[in-house]
Design a protein around this motif. Structure first.
Motif, PDB file in Angstrom:
ATOM      1  N   ALA A  15       0.858  -1.186   0.000  1.00  0.00           N
ATOM      2  CA  ALA A  15       0.000   0.000   0.000  1.00  0.00           C
ATOM      3  C   ALA A  15       0.888   1.228   0.000  1.00  0.00           C
ATOM      4  O   ALA A  15       1.585   1.502   0.970  1.00  0.00           O
ATOM      5  N   MET A  16       0.873   1.928  -1.085  1.00  0.00           N
ATOM      6  CA  MET A  16       1.712   3.119  -1.215  1.00  0.00           C
ATOM      7  C   MET A  16       0.846   4.358  -0.975  1.00  0.00           C
ATOM      8  O   MET A  16      -0.228   4.510  -1.565  1.00  0.00           O
ATOM      9  N   SER A  17       1.276   5.266  -0.153  1.00  0.00           N
ATOM     10  CA  SER A  17       0.496   6.444   0.207  1.00  0.00           C
ATOM     11  C   SER A  17       0.364   7.371  -1.005  1.00  0.00           C
ATOM     12  O   SER A  17       1.370   7.740  -1.624  1.00  0.00           O
ATOM     13  N   ALA A  18      -0.891   7.729  -1.317  1.00  0.00           N
ATOM     14  CA  ALA A  18      -1.103   8.684  -2.411  1.00  0.00           C
ATOM     15  C   ALA A  18      -0.546  10.052  -2.049  1.00  0.00           C
ATOM     16  O   ALA A  18      -0.150  10.830  -2.920  1.00  0.00           O
ATOM     17  N   GLU A  28       3.166  15.173  -2.063  1.00  0.00           N
ATOM     18  CA  GLU A  28       4.293  15.879  -1.430  1.00  0.00           C
ATOM     19  C   GLU A  28       5.475  15.975  -2.365  1.00  0.00           C
ATOM     20  O   GLU A  28       6.184  16.992  -2.401  1.00  0.00           O
ATOM     21  N   LEU A  29       5.685  14.879  -3.151  1.00  0.00           N
ATOM     22  CA  LEU A  29       6.776  14.923  -4.125  1.00  0.00           C
ATOM     23  C   LEU A  29       6.532  16.027  -5.158  1.00  0.00           C
ATOM     24  O   LEU A  29       7.452  16.784  -5.505  1.00  0.00           O
ATOM     25  N   PHE A  30       5.307  16.164  -5.627  1.00  0.00           N
ATOM     26  CA  PHE A  30       4.993  17.208  -6.616  1.00  0.00           C
ATOM     27  C   PHE A  30       5.209  18.594  -6.021  1.00  0.00           C
ATOM     28  O   PHE A  30       5.722  19.505  -6.681  1.00  0.00           O
ATOM     29  N   LEU A  31       4.790  18.761  -4.762  1.00  0.00           N
ATOM     30  CA  LEU A  31       4.944  20.067  -4.132  1.00  0.00           C
ATOM     31  C   LEU A  31       6.399  20.431  -3.921  1.00  0.00           C
ATOM     32  O   LEU A  31       6.775  21.602  -3.966  1.00  0.00           O
TER      33      LEU A  31
END
Length: 679
Positions: A183-186, A191-194
């Motif tokens: 289960a990977m957190s959406a 946060e990566l995009f931000l």
């Protein structure tokens, strides 16, 4: 500085140079402004393309690394469970926890057997685990891929939005022995995009190849991007495109993470991207327009002066052109033209006057009007001028005296012209010698023609009366012969007697019809206003017995106009046409006759239609000739003169008559009359 040349009234070379330089300067300013606007636009677009390509590469690399890390954990966990058996669940959870530690994107890890039962999980099982596991296993089987990435769903342990990553586990025989789900957190991708977002107005989207959105910044209302060009089957894996299908155009850089079925897109709205460029372009345009307006105002001021002078020159040229055209017309017109001043002196006489009166060119100038027109002596000129000033224009019959003293009859139209404080007369003279001779000749010919017509009419009457008398005698004596010797005659002799009697009767009828034809249109009465309704009523009354005997239906219009004509002659036309419709009726149907009237401008068209035997087109002209018959006397009686009389009467009324028909389809006659009052 001399602005205009005095000889040609045209701008000087210096003014032409200023106008040319001003125009070139305006063009240069516009060209430089346009180039600068285009350069800034190209720079903004190029910079945006480079930045979104760079951002797409960075994000694609980071996402690929993160997904590979998750895939590695899932793959190692799957492989270890496949090779290590009979391990306690607690030990399995510890191993799974050790592998997931340090990988922030992994939010949970679950190992499931082939029946969907949980073997081990980093989180405590809940009531929602079973439904979650069933959904993931069904989606993985449907994708038919060794590694499957699902849609964003709530986590079964606490409801946090997650993206399930799953890989099937197989036994030694290749059968499915279970599945491992990470289960990977959406939120991780958000946060990566931000963290890497650096372009204002840019939108970062991570989606599956089918267009389902997994993460997006800023978030939109769409849940799928399947309709966008970069998600179409024909789209490349990586590239840059311009999307103009949306309401606001986009510049999109996209990257495909092919092993995992993911696609990253970085898009920027063209309107947002070009906001600063539009502001700068507007300022440049305003500056260029202001400079152009100032320069245009200066050039316009010069051009206005130039136009004023050109207008004066054009007016002078037009005046000269009209003067030359008028002079040419006066010199070459057939009528004679003479101008005089208020003292009766001739100040102009055209060539036609000199030629007609046999004077040398210009020799009439300075003479008095009385020298060429005895009706206008000089002592009466002031009285004539007073009369002309009162009327403004006079038209009289006069006579001119040529150089040899001969008088020529003429028609003179005199007009008053005032110029430079002095009155002038312009007389246009038309030679009426030939016209009067023609009028006299025409009057004589008319008198002779009227006398000849009267003699012909009298001759026709007398001839018809004198010709009918011997015919009556022949018919009478043939009858006496038949009554006295009828019993002793042979059949052949009786037939000869019958032929003689019928011939005499037919000849008598022909003479009567010929007399009627000669009198048609020659009543001598002037045309007057005639009510067609009254004419039609009289005709209907006169033909009522014939209509009843034939059981015919006659349709008449409710209202009829008034026309110019002779009531008796128009009644004869309608009577002949309706009688023909009864005479030539079809043997297999009831006669139907319809009269209609159409008014157009100052003309009335009368239409009489029947359903009789019809007429072949090749006979349309023949039926209007005198004594022309289309059928034998044994079928239809008559002399063949009725339609000729109709044609003569209609043409006497200034109209025309024609027919339209087809055999066995009925006949339609048309004739026109002049409308007396608007309908």
């Amino acid at each position: 500085m001399t602005v205009f040349s005095k000889s040609w009234l045209r701008p000087s070379a210096s003014v032409r140079s200023v106008i040319t330089l001003g125009a070139l300067f305006m063009l240069a300013v516009q060209a430089m402004t346009g180039y600068e606007i285009w350069r800034q636009y190209s720079h903004n677009i190029t910079l945006a393309e480079r930045n979104i390509n760079l951002l797409a590469d960075v994000l694609a690399s980071e996402i690929n690394r993160s997904v590979m890390a998750v895939d590695a954990v899932v793959e190692l966990t799957t492989a270890e469970l496949s090779t290590t058996t009979h391990r306690p669940p607690a030990e399995t959870r510890r191993v799974m926890r050790d592998r997931a530690i340090g990988i922030a994107q992994i939010f949970g890890l679950i190992v499931v057997d082939e029946n969907g039962n949980t073997i081990a999980s980093l989180h405590a099982p809940s009531s929602r685990h079973a439904a979650f596991i069933d959904a993931v296993m069904a989606a993985a089987r449907e994708s038919n891929l060794p590694f499957h990435i699902g849609n964003v769903v709530p986590a079964p342990f606490d409801g946090t939005p997650i993206i399930p990553f799953s890989r099937f586990r197989h036994d030694a025989n290749g059968n499915v022995a279970g599945i491992t789900i990470a289960a990977m957190s959406a939120q991780y991708f958000q946060e990566l995009f931000l963290q890497v977002k650096s372009l204002p107005g840019a939108r970062l989207t991570l989606a599956r190849l089918d267009g389902r959105i997994l993460a997006q910044t800023p978030e939109g209302t769409d849940v799928t991007l399947a309709g966008l060009p970069e998600f179409q089957p024909y789209a490349r894996d990586n590239g840059l495109l311009y999307d103009h299908d949306a309401e606001a155009g986009r510049i999109v850089a996209f990257r495909t993470l092919r092993p995992y079925g993911l696609k990253l897109s970085v898009s920027i709205d063209s309107a947002t991207l070009l906001t600063l460029w539009r502001s700068n372009a507007l300022r440049l345009l305003l500056a260029a327009m202001f400079g152009s307006v100032v320069l245009a105002a200066m050039i316009a001021l010069m051009l206005r002066n130039l136009a004023r002078d050109e207008q004066r020159l054009s007016s002078l040229r037009e005046s000269e052109r009209r003067r030359r055209m008028a002079q040419f017309s006066l010199d070459h017109c057939a009528d004679m033209v003479v101008w005089t001043n208020d003292q009766s002196r001739i100040v102009f006489a055209n060539k036609a006057l000199h030629d007609r009166l046999a004077y040398d060119d210009q020799s009439l100038l300075g003479k008095n009007v009385g020298d060429i027109d005895p009706n206008y002596p000089q002592e009466d000129w002031h009285h004539r001028m007073a009369e002309l000033r009162k009327a403004g224009r006079l038209r009289v019959e006069s006579s001119l005296r040529d150089s040899a003293g001969q008088l020529i009859s003429a028609e003179v139209s005199v007009n008053l012209f005032h110029m430079d404080g002095q009155d002038y007369t312009c007389a246009i003279i038309r030679d009426t010698v030939e016209r009067k001779q023609s009028e006299a000749l025409l009057a004589e010919r008319t008198r002779r023609l009227e006398a000849s017509n009267a003699e012909l009419e009298q001759f026709a009457y007398v001839a018809s009366h004198d010709l009918r008398e011997p015919l009556r005698m022949v018919s009478s004596f043939v009858g006496l012969l038949e009554r006295q010797f009828g019993q002793d005659m042979s059949a052949e002799a009786r037939e000869y007697v019958k032929f003689a009697r019928e011939g005499a009767v037919r000849m008598d009828r022909l003479i009567l019809d010929l007399l009627e034809y000669s009198r048609a249109g020659a009543s001598g009465r002037p045309l007057a206003v005639v009510a067609l309704s009254q004419v039609v009523a009289n005709v209907h009354h006169n033909l009522s017995v014939a209509l009843n005997e034939a059981q015919a239906r006659l349709s008449l219009p409710a209202a009829l106009p008034k026309v110019w004509g002779d009531e008796d002659e128009l009644g004869r036309v309608l009577t002949n046409l309706i009688s023909n419709a009864l005479k030539y009726r079809h043997p297999d149907r009831v006669p139907e006759i319809e009269l209609t009237v159409e008014s157009h401008d100052d003309q009335v068209t009368c239409v009489i239609h029947d359903n009789g035997i019809g007429i072949a087109p090749q006979y349309f002209d023949r039926i209007f000739r005198i004594f022309q018959r289309l059928h034998g006397r044994e079928r239809y009686e008559g002399t063949g003169i009725g339609l000729a009389i109709c044609k003569k009467i209609v043409e006497h009324h200034g109209g025309r008559i024609w027919v339209s028909s087809a055999p066995d389809q009925g006949t339609t006659f048309f004739f026109t009359l002049k409308l007396a009052t608007p309908s």
